[in-house]
Scaffold this motif. Structure first.
Motif, mmCIF file in Angstrom:
data_model
loop_
_atom_site.group_PDB
_atom_site.id
_atom_site.type_symbol
_atom_site.label_atom_id
_atom_site.label_comp_id
_atom_site.label_asym_id
_atom_site.label_seq_id
_atom_site.Cartn_x
_atom_site.Cartn_y
_atom_site.Cartn_z
ATOM 1 N N GLN A 73 0.693 -1.199 -0.141
ATOM 2 C CA GLN A 73 -0.587 0.485 0.118
ATOM 3 C C GLN A 73 0.590 1.676 -0.283
ATOM 4 O OE1 GLN A 73 -2.263 0.077 3.965
ATOM 5 N NE2 GLN A 73 -1.448 -0.825 4.738
ATOM 6 N N PHE A 74 1.995 1.188 -0.273
ATOM 7 C CA PHE A 74 2.988 2.427 0.333
ATOM 8 C C PHE A 74 3.719 2.394 -0.661
ATOM 9 C CE2 PHE A 74 1.971 1.089 4.805
ATOM 10 C CZ PHE A 74 1.086 1.807 5.014
ATOM 11 N N ALA A 75 4.389 1.832 -2.081
ATOM 12 C CA ALA A 75 5.097 1.587 -2.891
ATOM 13 C C ALA A 75 4.350 -0.083 -3.200
ATOM 14 C CB ALA A 75 6.291 1.781 -2.232
ATOM 15 N N GLU A 76 4.803 0.773 -5.056
ATOM 16 C CA GLU A 76 5.059 0.053 -6.256
ATOM 17 C C GLU A 76 6.719 -0.819 -5.996
ATOM 18 O OE1 GLU A 76 3.940 -0.912 -11.156
ATOM 19 O OE2 GLU A 76 3.410 0.760 -10.090
ATOM 20 N N PHE A 77 6.474 -2.254 -6.197
ATOM 21 C CA PHE A 77 7.636 -2.857 -5.596
ATOM 22 C C PHE A 77 7.915 -3.585 -7.632
ATOM 23 C CE2 PHE A 77 6.647 -2.372 -1.662
ATOM 24 C CZ PHE A 77 8.202 -2.879 -1.389
ATOM 25 N N ASN A 78 9.357 -3.806 -7.305
ATOM 26 C CA ASN A 78 10.088 -3.951 -8.922
ATOM 27 C C ASN A 78 9.976 -5.514 -8.854
ATOM 28 O OD1 ASN A 78 12.320 -4.327 -8.225
ATOM 29 N ND2 ASN A 78 12.662 -3.124 -9.390
ATOM 30 N N ARG A 79 9.830 -6.371 -10.278
ATOM 31 C CA ARG A 79 10.514 -7.846 -10.108
ATOM 32 C C ARG A 79 11.877 -8.461 -9.939
ATOM 33 N NH1 ARG A 79 13.092 -9.063 -14.131
ATOM 34 N NH2 ARG A 79 12.833 -7.292 -15.734
ATOM 35 N N TYR A 80 12.750 -7.637 -9.137
ATOM 36 C CA TYR A 80 14.391 -7.445 -8.939
ATOM 37 C C TYR A 80 14.495 -8.804 -7.899
ATOM 38 C CZ TYR A 80 18.616 -7.348 -6.625
ATOM 39 O OH TYR A 80 20.598 -7.868 -6.405
ATOM 40 N N THR A 81 14.990 -9.940 -8.528
ATOM 41 C CA THR A 81 15.297 -11.354 -7.565
ATOM 42 C C THR A 81 16.469 -10.882 -7.310
ATOM 43 O OG1 THR A 81 13.852 -12.230 -9.324
ATOM 44 C CG2 THR A 81 15.761 -13.565 -8.577
ATOM 45 N N ASN A 82 16.805 -11.666 -5.964
ATOM 46 C CA ASN A 82 18.308 -11.650 -6.022
ATOM 47 C C ASN A 82 19.108 -12.777 -6.310
ATOM 48 O OD1 ASN A 82 20.872 -10.625 -3.965
ATOM 49 N ND2 ASN A 82 20.505 -11.681 -2.290
ATOM 50 N N SER A 83 20.749 -12.738 -7.145
ATOM 51 C CA SER A 83 21.670 -12.837 -7.509
ATOM 52 C C SER A 83 23.294 -12.868 -7.187
ATOM 53 C CB SER A 83 21.508 -14.004 -8.823
ATOM 54 O OG SER A 83 19.750 -14.011 -9.253
ATOM 55 N N PRO A 84 23.416 -12.852 -6.171
ATOM 56 C CA PRO A 84 24.464 -12.451 -5.997
ATOM 57 C C PRO A 84 25.784 -13.387 -6.629
ATOM 58 C CG PRO A 84 23.723 -13.498 -3.637
ATOM 59 C CD PRO A 84 22.535 -13.205 -4.914
ATOM 60 N N ILE A 85 26.836 -13.114 -6.713
ATOM 61 C CA ILE A 85 27.929 -13.433 -6.972
ATOM 62 C C ILE A 85 29.226 -13.144 -6.519
ATOM 63 C CG2 ILE A 85 29.785 -13.132 -9.694
ATOM 64 C CD1 ILE A 85 27.452 -13.368 -10.227
ATOM 65 N N ALA A 86 29.943 -14.062 -6.180
ATOM 66 C CA ALA A 86 30.927 -14.301 -4.703
ATOM 67 C C ALA A 86 32.136 -14.525 -6.053
ATOM 68 C CB ALA A 86 30.919 -15.596 -4.128
ATOM 69 N N TYR A 87 32.980 -13.621 -5.467
ATOM 70 C CA TYR A 87 34.332 -13.386 -5.998
ATOM 71 C C TYR A 87 35.426 -14.469 -5.320
ATOM 72 C CZ TYR A 87 38.763 -11.562 -7.674
ATOM 73 O OH TYR A 87 40.078 -10.854 -7.881
ATOM 74 N N TYR A 88 36.453 -15.125 -5.646
ATOM 75 C CA TYR A 88 37.173 -15.792 -4.694
ATOM 76 C C TYR A 88 38.752 -15.849 -5.504
ATOM 77 C CZ TYR A 88 39.478 -18.714 -1.874
ATOM 78 O OH TYR A 88 40.886 -19.548 -1.100
ATOM 79 N N LYS A 89 39.852 -15.427 -5.365
ATOM 80 C CA LYS A 89 40.914 -15.019 -6.152
ATOM 81 C C LYS A 89 41.285 -15.109 -7.989
ATOM 82 C CE LYS A 89 42.963 -17.372 -2.111
ATOM 83 N NZ LYS A 89 44.388 -18.194 -1.164
ATOM 84 N N GLY A 90 40.378 -13.902 -8.472
ATOM 85 C CA GLY A 90 40.072 -13.712 -9.520
ATOM 86 C C GLY A 90 39.174 -14.916 -10.623
ATOM 87 N N GLN A 91 38.385 -15.385 -9.636
ATOM 88 C CA GLN A 91 37.529 -16.314 -10.176
ATOM 89 C C GLN A 91 36.177 -15.759 -9.481
ATOM 90 O OE1 GLN A 91 37.823 -19.285 -12.610
ATOM 91 N NE2 GLN A 91 39.710 -18.740 -12.259
ATOM 92 N N VAL A 92 34.870 -15.379 -10.002
ATOM 93 C CA VAL A 92 33.721 -15.506 -10.494
ATOM 94 C C VAL A 92 31.806 -16.453 -9.908
ATOM 95 C CG1 VAL A 92 33.510 -13.136 -10.813
ATOM 96 C CG2 VAL A 92 32.684 -14.902 -11.979
ATOM 97 N N TYR A 93 31.921 -16.949 -8.603
ATOM 98 C CA TYR A 93 30.933 -18.171 -9.148
ATOM 99 C C TYR A 93 29.399 -17.476 -8.684
ATOM 100 C CZ TYR A 93 35.328 -20.564 -8.125
ATOM 101 O OH TYR A 93 36.839 -21.488 -7.658
#
Length: 368
Positions: A73-93
Motif C-alpha cells: 500500500q506504500f510503494a509499487e515493487f519491481n521484480r528484482y530477484t537477488n542473485s549475488p556473485i561471489a569473487y574468490y582469487k580471480g574467479q567468480v561463482y
C-alpha cells in the motif's frame, strides 16, 4: 497531563508502522529520531538519478502474504530477484550454492547426482562427526574446499573472529541447491520498491509530528513525561544504562562513490570471499531498479568491531549475550510504560519482513 498518547523513538520501519497504525486509530503520536532523516537503516537517497541504499543492500523478500500485502500500500515493487556473485582469487561463482557454482568449481561435474557425490566424498574425507565450532560445522556440511572458498574468509570478516572461535550453531546448514538457479531466496514474494524505500516511511509518517536530530537519551527527562507510553527502538541495554552490562553488536562501515561509467560490476551484489580483501561486498545500486543512467554508484561494505557510540547493526546472539538480554527483557516486562521493538530493542536479527510482522503483532496487542 501528557501531551501525546505515544512517543515513538526511532523513525525506522518498526517505529513508523506503529506510529502509522496508532495515528490511524486516532492516537496522538510524536516520532523522534537522532539521525537527520527518517527510514532508519532502510533509508535510500537519490544520487545521479539512482536510489542509493545508504546503509547497505536492502532486498525485500517474504513468504508472508499479510506482510507483502501490507507493504504494497506504500510503494509499487519491481521484480528484482537477488542473485549475488561471489569473487574468490580471480574467479567468480554464482550464489547460493547451485549447479552453476558446482560446475564452475568442478568442471567435470554436470549433473545433480555428480555434485552430490562430490560433496559427500569431501564430507567423508573430512571425517568430522561432532563439530565443536563454526569451522568444523561448515566442513562437516560441505567439505574443506567449499569451506575454504565460500565460508572461511567472508565469515571471519563478518564476525571479526576466526571461524575456529565462533560457535557451530551460526551455520545450521549450507544452502545447497541442485538446480541451475541463481535465485538466492525461495520466498514467494520479492522485489525492490520503485523509487526507493524512503518514500514508504514518508507516507507512513505524513500526518504525524516528526522531530529529527533529537536524541531521546540526551533529553530523557523532558521526553519521558510528554507521552503516556513510549515505543523504543534503540538499544535496550543503553535504555537501562547498561545496568547488567553491555550487550555486544557488530557494526558496519560504508564507502560510497560515484563512478563515471555506466556499469561497474554487472550485478547489484558481489561478495568478496577472501579474508585479505577487507570489505565483504560491493553493491552497485542501479541494478536494483534496472537503471540505465550514464554514471553508477557503488558502495563497499566493511564489517567493523562495535564500540560504544558506534552504529550497532547486528546483535551477537551467542549464549552469553542472549542470557544478558534475558535480564533486560525481564526488566522491560515489568515496565508498563515502555514497549521495545525492532532489532535493537528486541536484540535480534530481523529481515524487513520480520520487522513488519513483529510491528503488526505489537499493534494488535497494544492497540486492539
Amino acid at each position: 497531563m501528557a501531551k501525546y498518547d505515544y512517543l515513538v523513538v526511532g523513525a525506522g520501519l518498526f517505529g513508523s508502522i506503529f506510529a502509522y497504525e496508532a495515528n490511524k486509530r486516532g492516537k496522538k503520536v510524536l516520532v523522534i529520531d537522532k539521525r537527520d532523516h527518517v527510514a532508519g537503516n532502510i533509508y535510500t537517497k537519490e544520487v545521479e538519478g539512482i536510489n542509493v541504499h545508504m546503509y547497505g543492500a536492502h532486498i525485500f523478500h517474504t513468504s508472508n502474504k499479510e506482510v507483502w500485502n501490507y507493504i504494497q500500500q506504500f510503494a509499487e515493487f519491481n521484480r528484482y530477484t537477488n542473485s549475488p556473485i561471489a569473487y574468490y582469487k580471480g574467479q567468480v561463482y554464482n550464489l547460493p550454492f547451485n549447479m552453476n557454482t558446482f560446475s564452475k568449481l568442478w568442471p567435470d561435474v554436470r549433473t545433480p547426482k555428480e555434485a552430490k557425490a562430490k560433496i559427500a566424498a569431501a564430507i567423508e574425507e573430512a571425517g568430522i562427526k561432532q563439530p565443536k565450532n563454526l569451522e568444523e560445522q561448515a566442513i562437516s556440511l560441505g567439505g574443506k574446499e567449499i569451506y575454504e572458498i565460500f565460508v572461511k574468509g567472508y565469515t571471519q570478516k563478518q564476525w571479526g573472529r576466526p571461524c575456529s572461535e565462533l560457535p557451530a550453531f551460526i551455520i545450521k546448514r549450507l544452502p545447497f541447491r541442485f538446480t541451475y538457479d541463481n535465485n538466492y531466496f525461495n520466498d514467494a514474494y520479492q522485489g525492490i520498491p520503485m523509487g526507493g524505500y524512503t518514500q514508504i516511511i514518508d507516507k507512513m509518517l505524513e500526518d504525524i509530528e516528526v522531530r529529527l536530530n533529537t536524541d531521546f537519551l540526551a533529553h530523557r527527562e523532558e521526553l519521558e513525561n510528554i507521552a503516556d507510553k513510549i515505543v523504543y527502538t534503540g538499544m535496550i541495554d543503553e535504555f537501562y544504562n547498561y545496568q547488567f552490562g553491555e550487550l555486544e553488536y557488530r557494526s558496519l562501515r560504508f564507502e560510497t562513490e560515484v563512478l563515471d561509467e555506466e556499469n561497474y560490476q554487472g550485478n547489484a551484489v558481489v561478495n568478496y570471499e577472501e579474508y585479505e580483501i577487507p570489505y565483504t561486498r560491493i553493491i552497485e545500486h542501479k541494478h536494483f531498479e534496472f537503471g540505465t543512467q550514464p554514471k553508477t554508484v557503488i558502495t563497499r561494505e566493511y564489517p567493523a568491531t562495535w564500540h560504544k557510540g558506534d552504529e550497532p547493526y547486528y546483535a551477537m546472539n551467542d549464549d552469553k549475550n542472549n542470557s544478558l538480554y534475558a535480564k533486560y527483557k525481564a526488566l522491560s516486562d515489568q515496565d508498563g510504560k515502555v514497549i521495545f521493538g525492532g532489532r535493537l530493542g528486541m536484540y535480534k536479527y530481523f529481515d524487513m519482513d520480520d520487522t513488519i510482522a513483529v510491528a503488526l503483532d505489537c499493534v494488535k496487542k497494544e492497540l486492539q
